[in-house]
Design a protein around this motif. Sequence first.
Motif, mmCIF file in Angstrom:
data_model
loop_
_atom_site.group_PDB
_atom_site.id
_atom_site.type_symbol
_atom_site.label_atom_id
_atom_site.label_comp_id
_atom_site.label_asym_id
_atom_site.label_seq_id
_atom_site.Cartn_x
_atom_site.Cartn_y
_atom_site.Cartn_z
ATOM 1 N N PRO A 125 0.820 -1.221 0.000
ATOM 2 C CA PRO A 125 0.000 0.000 0.000
ATOM 3 C C PRO A 125 0.850 1.265 0.000
ATOM 4 O O PRO A 125 0.659 2.167 0.807
ATOM 5 N N CYS A 126 1.789 1.328 -0.931
ATOM 6 C CA CYS A 126 2.691 2.480 -1.007
ATOM 7 C C CYS A 126 2.031 3.610 -1.788
ATOM 8 O O CYS A 126 0.989 3.443 -2.427
ATOM 9 N N ASP A 127 2.659 4.775 -1.756
ATOM 10 C CA ASP A 127 2.096 5.951 -2.418
ATOM 11 C C ASP A 127 2.576 6.098 -3.859
ATOM 12 O O ASP A 127 1.964 6.835 -4.636
ATOM 13 N N ALA A 128 3.649 5.410 -4.205
ATOM 14 C CA ALA A 128 4.173 5.432 -5.572
ATOM 15 C C ALA A 128 5.047 4.200 -5.758
ATOM 16 O O ALA A 128 5.745 3.783 -4.821
ATOM 17 N N LEU A 129 5.034 3.643 -6.960
ATOM 18 C CA LEU A 129 5.724 2.385 -7.208
ATOM 19 C C LEU A 129 6.498 2.464 -8.517
ATOM 20 O O LEU A 129 5.915 2.697 -9.580
ATOM 21 N N ALA A 130 7.812 2.283 -8.423
ATOM 22 C CA ALA A 130 8.668 2.203 -9.605
ATOM 23 C C ALA A 130 9.054 0.745 -9.821
ATOM 24 O O ALA A 130 9.629 0.114 -8.926
ATOM 25 N N ASN B 72 -3.835 1.320 -7.930
ATOM 26 C CA ASN B 72 -4.369 2.533 -8.555
ATOM 27 C C ASN B 72 -3.519 3.778 -8.354
ATOM 28 O O ASN B 72 -3.910 4.858 -8.793
ATOM 29 N N ARG B 73 -2.385 3.648 -7.704
ATOM 30 C CA ARG B 73 -1.554 4.815 -7.423
ATOM 31 C C ARG B 73 -0.488 4.983 -8.501
ATOM 32 O O ARG B 73 -0.336 4.139 -9.375
ATOM 33 N N PRO B 74 0.290 6.081 -8.451
ATOM 34 C CA PRO B 74 1.255 6.345 -9.530
ATOM 35 C C PRO B 74 2.290 5.234 -9.696
ATOM 36 O O PRO B 74 2.800 4.687 -8.719
ATOM 37 N N VAL B 75 2.598 4.945 -10.944
ATOM 38 C CA VAL B 75 3.539 3.883 -11.290
ATOM 39 C C VAL B 75 4.504 4.391 -12.347
ATOM 40 O O VAL B 75 4.103 5.074 -13.304
ATOM 41 N N LEU B 76 5.779 4.048 -12.184
ATOM 42 C CA LEU B 76 6.794 4.253 -13.211
ATOM 43 C C LEU B 76 7.276 2.873 -13.642
ATOM 44 O O LEU B 76 7.741 2.085 -12.815
ATOM 45 N N ILE B 77 7.162 2.574 -14.926
ATOM 46 C CA ILE B 77 7.584 1.286 -15.477
ATOM 47 C C ILE B 77 8.877 1.503 -16.252
ATOM 48 O O ILE B 77 8.933 2.317 -17.181
ATOM 49 N N VAL B 78 9.923 0.764 -15.872
ATOM 50 C CA VAL B 78 11.241 0.889 -16.510
ATOM 51 C C VAL B 78 11.616 -0.460 -17.116
ATOM 52 O O VAL B 78 11.510 -1.503 -16.443
ATOM 53 N N GLY B 79 12.049 -0.451 -18.360
ATOM 54 C CA GLY B 79 12.466 -1.687 -19.017
ATOM 55 C C GLY B 79 13.643 -1.450 -19.937
ATOM 56 O O GLY B 79 13.962 -0.307 -20.299
ATOM 57 N N ALA C 35 -1.227 -2.199 -18.253
ATOM 58 C CA ALA C 35 -2.052 -2.808 -17.201
ATOM 59 C C ALA C 35 -2.250 -1.894 -16.006
ATOM 60 O O ALA C 35 -3.208 -2.080 -15.252
ATOM 61 N N ALA C 36 -1.373 -0.921 -15.808
ATOM 62 C CA ALA C 36 -1.479 -0.034 -14.646
ATOM 63 C C ALA C 36 -2.679 0.891 -14.817
ATOM 64 O O ALA C 36 -2.755 1.634 -15.798
ATOM 65 N N PRO C 37 -3.633 0.892 -13.870
ATOM 66 C CA PRO C 37 -4.860 1.679 -14.054
ATOM 67 C C PRO C 37 -4.749 3.140 -13.628
ATOM 68 O O PRO C 37 -5.571 3.956 -14.018
ATOM 69 N N GLY C 38 -3.735 3.478 -12.841
ATOM 70 C CA GLY C 38 -3.629 4.832 -12.307
ATOM 71 C C GLY C 38 -2.663 5.694 -13.114
ATOM 72 O O GLY C 38 -2.287 5.344 -14.247
ATOM 73 N N PRO C 39 -2.226 6.817 -12.547
ATOM 74 C CA PRO C 39 -1.213 7.660 -13.209
ATOM 75 C C PRO C 39 0.051 6.844 -13.467
ATOM 76 O O PRO C 39 0.491 6.086 -12.604
ATOM 77 N N LYS C 40 0.622 6.998 -14.658
ATOM 78 C CA LYS C 40 1.756 6.128 -14.994
ATOM 79 C C LYS C 40 2.713 6.799 -15.960
ATOM 80 O O LYS C 40 2.342 7.684 -16.734
ATOM 81 N N GLU C 41 3.964 6.314 -15.889
ATOM 82 C CA GLU C 41 5.020 6.766 -16.781
ATOM 83 C C GLU C 41 5.774 5.540 -17.281
ATOM 84 O O GLU C 41 5.826 4.511 -16.600
ATOM 85 N N LEU C 42 6.367 5.668 -18.471
ATOM 86 C CA LEU C 42 7.107 4.563 -19.071
ATOM 87 C C LEU C 42 8.493 5.053 -19.472
ATOM 88 O O LEU C 42 8.638 6.103 -20.090
ATOM 89 N N LEU C 43 9.519 4.270 -19.106
ATOM 90 C CA LEU C 43 10.895 4.574 -19.491
ATOM 91 C C LEU C 43 11.521 3.317 -20.073
ATOM 92 O O LEU C 43 11.711 2.330 -19.359
#
Length: 293
Positions: free
Chosen positions: A157-162, A219-226, A244-252
């Motif tokens: 239950p974190c506030d942001a997930l990278a 549903n919280r902010p996600v940064l996806i790095v690949g 797949a991430a339903p909330g605010p998201k970024e891709l790198l």
Amino acid sequence: MIATLAGAAALLLAGSWFAGEITVRLRRKPPDLQPGAPARDLLLRATDGTAIATTFWPGAEAGAPAVLLLHGLYDSRADFVDHARWLTDEGFAVMAIDFRGHGRSGAAPHSFGWSEALDARAAFDWLRREQRRAPIGVLGVSLGGAAALLGPEGPLPCDALALQAVYPDIRRAARNRVAAFLSRPVAVLLEPLLSYQSIWRFGVRPERLAPIEALARFNRPVLIVGGGADRFTPPEETREMYDAAPGPKELLILEGLDHDETSHVTTDGYRNAILHFFRSTLGAAPRRQKQTT
């Protein structure tokens, strides 16, 4: 002929089980961390009693936003020392852990994020108490990202997930890894023999080892790095994770980097992306004052 085929099948099953055993038992001894003040080492306990070695770096002030660092397979918290330095320089409190079966934590088989989720939750709960319920972000690399999502309680239950170089599901992860070293037809043949070992080894079907499905509930902010050249988690699978991430998201996508390089990247561009993500989602921490002589 029947005896020959039966013998070949038995050898195949035995070989796949042995390969699985090596994968879940391999342990590399990390260097001594010796973080030095004001950082301190702690020993936590997961809910099943497993000892979890951790290091905590305090933030610039009490109650500062914090970041939990979760390493990849066969790594340890020692791989995050540089991350801890530049995150604490920005004022964040930081905690890094050794998953069970890694580093200085208790001996246990690796479970590709399932049991490791208990370790991540123990560290997260401690960090939230220590930081007086300040915002907490999580950076999970490969195994660490899976541990942040899987487990009986679901995503942390974190506030942001990278999430960095994180596999979408264990069946594709096994197939991609076998194909990278042998061939795609061999991977198609061997993958079920490897993936379905999870039933006997961890008590869960391989369908439960699917970070992409757990991510859909976060549903919280996600940064996806690949990595753009990652054969273990190809860029198309990284983009599936992003979708797949339903909330605010970024891709790198880090062009030209394979799985290991993506897991251990330290470039300025990567660092700036991580810092921007956590500043914008957790709030700006007061920067630590530089010591002058």
